[in-house]
Write a protein that holds these residues in place. Structure first.
Motif, PDB file in Angstrom:
ATOM      1  N   TYR A 483       0.843  -1.192   0.000  1.00  8.42           N
ATOM      2  CA  TYR A 483       0.000   0.000   0.000  1.00  8.42           C
ATOM      3  C   TYR A 483       0.879   1.243   0.000  1.00  8.42           C
ATOM      4  CZ  TYR A 483       1.140   1.284   4.776  1.00  8.42           C
ATOM      5  OH  TYR A 483       1.826   1.687   5.892  1.00  8.42           O
ATOM      6  N   VAL A 484       0.278   2.394  -0.269  1.00  8.48           N
ATOM      7  CA  VAL A 484       0.936   3.694  -0.094  1.00  8.48           C
ATOM      8  C   VAL A 484      -0.037   4.605   0.638  1.00  8.48           C
ATOM      9  CG1 VAL A 484       2.425   3.529  -2.122  1.00  8.48           C
ATOM     10  CG2 VAL A 484       0.143   4.501  -2.358  1.00  8.48           C
ATOM     11  N   ASN A 485       0.492   5.582   1.363  1.00 11.86           N
ATOM     12  CA  ASN A 485      -0.376   6.545   2.035  1.00 11.86           C
ATOM     13  C   ASN A 485      -0.915   7.583   1.054  1.00 11.86           C
ATOM     14  OD1 ASN A 485      -0.363   5.702   4.877  1.00 11.86           O
ATOM     15  ND2 ASN A 485       1.821   6.135   4.789  1.00 11.86           N
ATOM     16  N   GLY A 486      -0.136   7.892   0.033  1.00 12.57           N
ATOM     17  CA  GLY A 486      -0.620   8.769  -1.023  1.00 12.57           C
ATOM     18  C   GLY A 486      -0.738  10.222  -0.625  1.00 12.57           C
ATOM     19  N   ASP A 487       0.015  10.645   0.400  1.00  8.68           N
ATOM     20  CA  ASP A 487      -0.113  12.026   0.870  1.00  8.68           C
ATOM     21  C   ASP A 487       1.228  12.729   0.988  1.00  8.68           C
ATOM     22  OD1 ASP A 487       0.977  10.668   2.983  1.00  8.68           O
ATOM     23  OD2 ASP A 487      -0.627  11.087   4.409  1.00  8.68           O
ATOM     24  N   GLY A 488       2.264  12.162   0.376  1.00 10.17           N
ATOM     25  CA  GLY A 488       3.569  12.806   0.408  1.00 10.17           C
ATOM     26  C   GLY A 488       4.266  12.741   1.741  1.00 10.17           C
ATOM     27  N   SER A 489       3.862  11.817   2.608  1.00  9.96           N
ATOM     28  CA  SER A 489       4.437  11.734   3.956  1.00  9.96           C
ATOM     29  C   SER A 489       5.670  10.838   4.024  1.00  9.96           C
ATOM     30  CB  SER A 489       3.383  11.215   4.938  1.00  9.96           C
ATOM     31  OG  SER A 489       2.899   9.942   4.539  1.00  9.96           O
ATOM     32  N   SER A 607      -5.050   9.377   6.658  1.00  7.12           N
ATOM     33  CA  SER A 607      -6.439   9.266   6.214  1.00  7.12           C
ATOM     34  C   SER A 607      -7.183   8.303   7.120  1.00  7.12           C
ATOM     35  CB  SER A 607      -6.493   8.773   4.765  1.00  7.12           C
ATOM     36  OG  SER A 607      -7.805   8.492   4.374  1.00  7.12           O
ATOM     37  N   GLN A 608      -8.470   8.553   7.320  1.00  3.89           N
ATOM     38  CA  GLN A 608      -9.284   7.723   8.208  1.00  3.89           C
ATOM     39  C   GLN A 608      -9.976   6.578   7.476  1.00  3.89           C
ATOM     40  OE1 GLN A 608      -9.486   7.972  11.651  1.00  3.89           O
ATOM     41  NE2 GLN A 608      -7.789   9.369  11.321  1.00  3.89           N
ATOM     42  N   SER A 609      -9.749   6.468   6.151  1.00  2.60           N
ATOM     43  CA  SER A 609     -10.411   5.417   5.378  1.00  2.60           C
ATOM     44  C   SER A 609      -9.543   5.074   4.184  1.00  2.60           C
ATOM     45  CB  SER A 609     -11.792   5.877   4.907  1.00  2.60           C
ATOM     46  OG  SER A 609     -12.357   4.963   3.996  1.00  2.60           O
ATOM     47  N   LEU A 610      -9.606   3.791   3.761  1.00  2.00           N
ATOM     48  CA  LEU A 610      -8.841   3.357   2.597  1.00  2.00           C
ATOM     49  C   LEU A 610      -9.291   4.054   1.323  1.00  2.00           C
ATOM     50  CD1 LEU A 610      -8.617  -0.486   3.267  1.00  2.00           C
ATOM     51  CD2 LEU A 610      -6.786   1.179   3.486  1.00  2.00           C
ATOM     52  N   SER A 611     -10.546   4.438   1.258  1.00  3.22           N
ATOM     53  CA  SER A 611     -11.080   5.066   0.052  1.00  3.22           C
ATOM     54  C   SER A 611     -11.169   6.591   0.178  1.00  3.22           C
ATOM     55  CB  SER A 611     -12.478   4.497  -0.245  1.00  3.22           C
ATOM     56  OG  SER A 611     -13.345   4.702   0.849  1.00  3.22           O
ATOM     57  N   GLU A 612     -10.680   7.125   1.281  1.00  2.00           N
ATOM     58  CA  GLU A 612     -10.766   8.571   1.528  1.00  2.00           C
ATOM     59  C   GLU A 612      -9.432   9.229   1.200  1.00  2.00           C
ATOM     60  OE1 GLU A 612     -10.886  11.343   5.505  1.00  2.00           O
ATOM     61  OE2 GLU A 612     -12.174   9.572   5.448  1.00  2.00           O
ATOM     62  N   ARG A 613      -9.469  10.245   0.359  1.00  4.40           N
ATOM     63  CA  ARG A 613      -8.241  10.938  -0.004  1.00  4.40           C
ATOM     64  C   ARG A 613      -7.656  11.628   1.230  1.00  4.40           C
ATOM     65  NH1 ARG A 613      -6.933  11.550  -5.303  1.00  4.40           N
ATOM     66  NH2 ARG A 613      -8.465  10.742  -6.782  1.00  4.40           N
ATOM     67  N   PRO A 614      -6.346  11.517   1.424  1.00  2.00           N
ATOM     68  CA  PRO A 614      -5.742  12.084   2.638  1.00  2.00           C
ATOM     69  C   PRO A 614      -5.679  13.601   2.588  1.00  2.00           C
ATOM     70  CG  PRO A 614      -4.053  11.209   1.191  1.00  2.00           C
ATOM     71  CD  PRO A 614      -5.378  10.830   0.580  1.00  2.00           C
ATOM     72  N   GLU A 615      -5.570  14.171   3.775  1.00  2.00           N
ATOM     73  CA  GLU A 615      -5.402  15.619   3.907  1.00  2.00           C
ATOM     74  C   GLU A 615      -3.913  15.932   3.849  1.00  2.00           C
ATOM     75  OE1 GLU A 615      -6.107  19.049   7.332  1.00  2.00           O
ATOM     76  OE2 GLU A 615      -7.149  17.131   7.455  1.00  2.00           O
ATOM     77  N   LEU A 616      -3.514  16.807   2.899  1.00  2.00           N
ATOM     78  CA  LEU A 616      -2.106  17.114   2.704  1.00  2.00           C
ATOM     79  C   LEU A 616      -1.620  18.087   3.770  1.00  2.00           C
ATOM     80  CD1 LEU A 616      -2.008  17.481  -1.185  1.00  2.00           C
ATOM     81  CD2 LEU A 616      -1.659  15.433   0.204  1.00  2.00           C
ATOM     82  N   GLY A 617      -0.316  18.053   4.037  1.00  6.83           N
ATOM     83  CA  GLY A 617       0.265  18.942   5.022  1.00  6.83           C
ATOM     84  C   GLY A 617       0.962  20.118   4.364  1.00  6.83           C
ATOM     85  N   THR A 618       2.035  20.585   5.003  1.00  6.38           N
ATOM     86  CA  THR A 618       2.792  21.725   4.503  1.00  6.38           C
ATOM     87  C   THR A 618       3.749  21.280   3.418  1.00  6.38           C
ATOM     88  OG1 THR A 618       2.666  22.712   6.698  1.00  6.38           O
ATOM     89  CG2 THR A 618       4.289  23.636   5.174  1.00  6.38           C
ATOM     90  N   ASP A 619       3.738  21.954   2.268  1.00  6.10           N
ATOM     91  CA  ASP A 619       4.568  21.585   1.132  1.00  6.10           C
ATOM     92  C   ASP A 619       6.020  21.957   1.410  1.00  6.10           C
ATOM     93  OD1 ASP A 619       5.751  21.046  -1.250  1.00  6.10           O
ATOM     94  OD2 ASP A 619       4.335  22.161  -2.497  1.00  6.10           O
ATOM     95  N   THR A 620       6.911  20.955   1.334  1.00  4.43           N
ATOM     96  CA  THR A 620       8.338  21.209   1.481  1.00  4.43           C
ATOM     97  C   THR A 620       9.079  20.816   0.210  1.00  4.43           C
ATOM     98  OG1 THR A 620       8.708  19.005   2.442  1.00  4.43           O
ATOM     99  CG2 THR A 620       8.274  20.800   3.971  1.00  4.43           C
ATOM    100  N   SER A 621       8.449  21.021  -0.944  1.00  2.00           N
ATOM    101  CA  SER A 621       9.016  20.586  -2.218  1.00  2.00           C
ATOM    102  C   SER A 621      10.307  21.319  -2.572  1.00  2.00           C
ATOM    103  CB  SER A 621       7.989  20.781  -3.339  1.00  2.00           C
ATOM    104  OG  SER A 621       7.555  22.126  -3.384  1.00  2.00           O
ATOM    105  N   LYS A 622      10.621  22.417  -1.846  1.00  2.00           N
ATOM    106  CA  LYS A 622      11.852  23.141  -2.119  1.00  2.00           C
ATOM    107  C   LYS A 622      13.073  22.385  -1.612  1.00  2.00           C
ATOM    108  CE  LYS A 622       9.794  27.771  -2.174  1.00  2.00           C
ATOM    109  NZ  LYS A 622       9.809  29.122  -1.564  1.00  2.00           N
ATOM    110  N   VAL A 623      12.864  21.372  -0.783  1.00  2.00           N
ATOM    111  CA  VAL A 623      13.978  20.567  -0.280  1.00  2.00           C
ATOM    112  C   VAL A 623      14.593  19.787  -1.432  1.00  2.00           C
ATOM    113  CG1 VAL A 623      14.647  18.731   1.293  1.00  2.00           C
ATOM    114  CG2 VAL A 623      12.909  20.380   1.981  1.00  2.00           C
ATOM    115  N   GLY A 624      15.934  19.810  -1.539  1.00  2.00           N
ATOM    116  CA  GLY A 624      16.595  19.180  -2.671  1.00  2.00           C
ATOM    117  C   GLY A 624      16.690  17.678  -2.551  1.00  2.00           C
ATOM    118  N   VAL A 625      17.058  17.046  -3.673  1.00  2.00           N
ATOM    119  CA  VAL A 625      17.233  15.601  -3.726  1.00  2.00           C
ATOM    120  C   VAL A 625      18.562  15.231  -3.063  1.00  2.00           C
ATOM    121  CG1 VAL A 625      17.462  13.616  -5.260  1.00  2.00           C
ATOM    122  CG2 VAL A 625      15.883  15.466  -5.845  1.00  2.00           C
ATOM    123  N   ASN A 626      18.535  14.188  -2.236  1.00  3.81           N
ATOM    124  CA  ASN A 626      19.757  13.705  -1.599  1.00  3.81           C
ATOM    125  C   ASN A 626      20.462  12.767  -2.577  1.00  3.81           C
ATOM    126  OD1 ASN A 626      21.778  12.617  -0.064  1.00  3.81           O
ATOM    127  ND2 ASN A 626      20.483  12.019   1.647  1.00  3.81           N
TER     128      ASN A 626
END
Length: 769
Positions: A483-489, A607-626
């Motif tokens: 499975y995946v959480n699907g929320d960028g965590s 997410s509280q359900s397998l079929s429920e889209r998760p609530e996203l948090g704070t975007d940290t996409s500016k962090v570089g690739v290691n």
């Protein structure tokens, strides 16, 4: 002067008499406005008759609510769902409600036999196969009561339910405070890999004890992971409960009497029936070689990529991409284990087919929790036989020759604890997230798993219990747990080993390798006969030919470097030979070829359900690739004899004596070539995704949580890592080139539109043989 100015102002305003008159008029107007305002307030005030009508209407509305209250289900009923005599759901509810929650020890003298416990606010949610926090003290018979008080309570709970839904972020009530005990899982309900290694059948048939054979992977001679024996142990317990039955009904040899050694449960006659409800709850997935259709989100807990047929895997993941390789290697491990077990024991081969072993091995991979046990741990000593009670745990673990114990443990063990694993009823039914609302811990004093509300979060009504299985990347989370959480965590990885296939560390650690452990793991010692060691050399030799493809670009040279067949060679040829020797050393170190993008939303809520889209948090996409290790690898490939103060040859020669050697930054020219080298490999890696790079291929599937959606999410994450890294490196390389005015420098030479003939480097293979 002041008196004159004052009289002038009075004259300008019409004199003293006029001023007094205007003041009287203003006072009259003010009194009029006050009177009018009072009249207006009186007109707005409801009359006695209107008040009576309002009270009657309110009483009627309250009576109506009380009248319909008995017909309203309690809010917790929505969590439980409708069961309607469904036998599977009834069995699941019974297990979730009683197996651990109401467990009572039969003996009060044992240190490990403590009461099971579930918080009173927990309620079974059988359709989701987990527990949730109730909105009330749930009792299905409660809503049938006709008392006024009961009706008021129902209405109050519904108002609380609606309030929590409308004000979910600001007005959630607390049902279980932070740090409070949520569940306790006693040792008698746990099934450890240590229990499996103590299984007399496994010791005799597989572990080389009692003059039996020692089972190993046929191609490498590596011992099996203890998880393989735990899977065999679980299957044996299940077959023992059935009284001895066989999977392959078409086989004439597949009929074992109930008293056979395979189903002989005398060693576990005191425990097997206690574990029966749990063994019956384990998912039974069946490997279908013809299945190609997608799965629905609600079936996700039964779907797993290790069960997919090859056609399904290749339709969702391009070959040789990071997650594709992880799934393939897990499958190879399981197939190799099954072949080795069947070859060592005819009894096993006659009673267990591959589909059943695959299903149980996936259960062990995805459901077992870690146990850090010590010599003084009562849980590790239980249930030992009387004759083995005085043996130290270390000596016992060394006697079990597995990939994680035995000889490896004897050479690597530095601490007082042992890393074991346990099948953990109920705990393994909780979903996982990097930001869980409960924390699990193995309690050495009671040998139980204690699950407590997180110190960061309290539990509110309606919350699903959420644990953390550990820190995994998206691809590894999917390959191992399905499975995946699907929320960028979770972080995302991509593999830049584009010209060779790592054979040592394939992402599974010491669970499985395509090479003997001693060929890449410094702790292991060579084992096996001379012919097996020769076979290993042949495999490494074939891999070395693949590694030559990294050396055919000759970046930094105007002309290609051609290696002669002579025994003597110049410094350019020697540098290329040293590069190949270093490549051979890191070829099977996966960390040297993998790049990682940190979590995009590290504070995302589960997410509280397998079929429920998760609530996203704070975007940290500016962090570089290691990509630190990958940059070191490309610095190695990009070195010329002029780098490192013109001492690059000596630098690499000395580096061969270090186990942790990495090429550090030197000058702008080398750094430019390094960044362009990594960007080149990103481009090759991205080309493997083919049609998935197109807008149509990157389009998100409609059904969240389905097989197709999960694969899309992992796949798109890998492409995003490669794209971000390539674009950032190209931009930095061009910036570096302009800053140092190196446009016409020969040291900046990069062969992007072609490479040197591989024949120029073939002589290197003869020089290292």
């Amino acid at each position: 002067m002041a008196k004159k100015q004052q009289s002038t102002r009075r004259e300008r305003n019409g004199g003293g008499a006029a001023t007094i008159e205007r003041a009287r008029q203003a006072a009259t107007k003010r009194r009029g406005r006050v009177k009018n305002n009072n009249d207006t307030d009186s007109s707005k005030r409801p009359s006695t008759t209107q008040l009576l009508y309002a009270l009657v209407a309110l009483f009627a509305f309250a009576s109506l609510l009380l009248l319909i209250a008995p017909f309203l289900p309690l809010p917790t009923s929505n969590l439980v769902g409708s069961i309607n005599d469904d036998e599977e759901l009834l069995k699941t509810r019974e297990f979730l409600s009683n197996f651990v929650c109401n467990y009572k020890p039969k003996s009060t003298t044992s240190d490990v036999d403590v009461d099971g416990y579930c918080h009173p606010k927990l309620v079974a949610a059988p359709k989701e196969r987990t527990q949730r926090v109730a909105y009330d003290d749930y009792n299905p018979a409660f809503q049938l009561s006709s008392k006024v008080y009961s009706r008021v309570v129902v209405l109050q709970q519904w108002f609380q339910f609606i309030s929590n839904k409308l004000f979910i972020t600001t007005n959630k009530s607390v049902a279980i405070p932070a740090g409070e005990l949520v569940m306790r899982l006693p040792r008698p309900l746990q099934i450890w890999d240590l229990d499996a290694l103590r299984d007399e059948f496994i010791q005799t048939e597989f572990l080389g004890l009692s003059d039996g054979p020692l089972v190993t992977h046929r191609e490498t001679g590596n011992p099996l992971d203890s998880g393989a024996f735990l899977a065999v142990h679980l299957i044996r317990l299940i077959h023992g409960l059935r009284g001895g039955e066989c999977n392959d009904s078409e086989s004439q040899e597949c009929t074992q009497p109930s008293s056979s050694e395979w189903t002989n449960m005398r060693q576990y006659e005191q425990r097997i029936h206690l574990l029966e409800p749990y063994l019956d709850m384990l998912p039974a997935r069946h490997y279908d070689t013809t299945a190609t259709s997608g799965s629905k989100a609600e079936d996700a807990h039964h779907d797993h990529p290790l069960i997919w047929p090859k056609s399904t895997l290749e339709s969702l993941f391009p070959k040789y991409t990071h997650t594709y390789d992880l799934i393939v290697h897990y499958r190879r491990m399981i197939q190799s284990e099954y072949d080795a077990l069947g070859q060592a024991s005819k009894v096993f081969a006659q009673n267990v087919d591959f589909s059943e072993y695959l299903n149980m091995r996936v259960n062990v991979l995805s459901r077992a929790f870690g146990v850090s046990a010590t010599e003084n741990d009562s849980g590790a000593k239980w249930p030992k036989s009387e004759e083995a009670a005085n043996e130290s745990l270390l000596n016992e673990m060394i006697s079990y020759e597995t990939s994680n114990f035995g000889t490896y443990l004897d050479k690597s063990h530095q601490s007082s604890s042992f890393k074991l694993r346990s099948m953990s009823p109920l705990l393994d039914m909780y979903n996982s997230h990097p930001n869980p609302n409960v924390m699990w811990r193995y309690n050495e004093k009671t040998s139980s798993y204690d699950i407590r509300a997180s110190n960061k979060y309290s539990l509110s009504p309606g919350d699903a219990i959420m644990v953390s299985y550990g820190k995994y990347t998206e691809g590894h989370l999917f390959a191992k747990f399905g499975y995946v959480n699907g929320d960028g965590s979770s972080p995302t990885e991509a593999n830049l080993a584009v010209f060779h296939r790592p054979l040592g560390d394939v992402g599974l650690g010491r669970q499985y390798s395509l090479l003997p452990f001693h060929a890449w793991d410094s702790v292991s010692s060579p084992k096996g006969e001379a012919t097996e060691l020769d076979k290993t050399k042949q495999v490494v030799g074939m891999q070395s030919k693949e590694l030559l493809r990294y050396l055919i670009f000759d970046d930094g040279y105007k002309e290609c470097v051609k290696v002669s067949d002579n025994e003597e060679y110049n410094q350019h040829e020697e540098l290329k030979l040293l590069k190949l020797q270093h490549l051979i050393r890191i070829a099977n170190d996966l960390d040297a070829w993998v790049v990682r993008l940190p979590e995009k939303f590290p504070d995302a809520k589960p997410s509280q359900s397998l079929s429920e889209r998760p609530e996203l948090g704070t975007d940290t996409s500016k962090v570089g690739v290691n990509a630190k290790k990958m940059l070191s690898t490309c610095r190695l490939l990009s070195l010329t004899v002029d780098d490192i103060g013109r001492e690059a040859v000596d630098y690499l020669r000395e580096g061969l004596s270090s186990d942790t050697f990495e090429v550090e930054k030197d000058g702008p020219a080398l750094e430019y070539r390094t960044m362009m080298c990594v960007a080149r490999m990103c481009g090759v890696a991205m080309s493997r995704y083919g049609e998935y790079l197109t807008p149509k291929g990157r389009q998100e599937p409609r059904e969240f949580g389905s097989r197709e959606w999960n694969a899309w999410y992992v796949r798109d994450g890998e492409m995003r890592v490669l794209g971000i890294l390539r674009q950032s490196l190209l931009a930095e390389a061009n910036k570096l080139k302009r800053q140092h005015n190196l446009q016409n420098d020969a040291a900046m030479t990069m062969r992007e539109n072609g490479a040197c003939p591989i024949e120029y480097s073939l002589s290197l293979l003869r020089k290292i043989s």
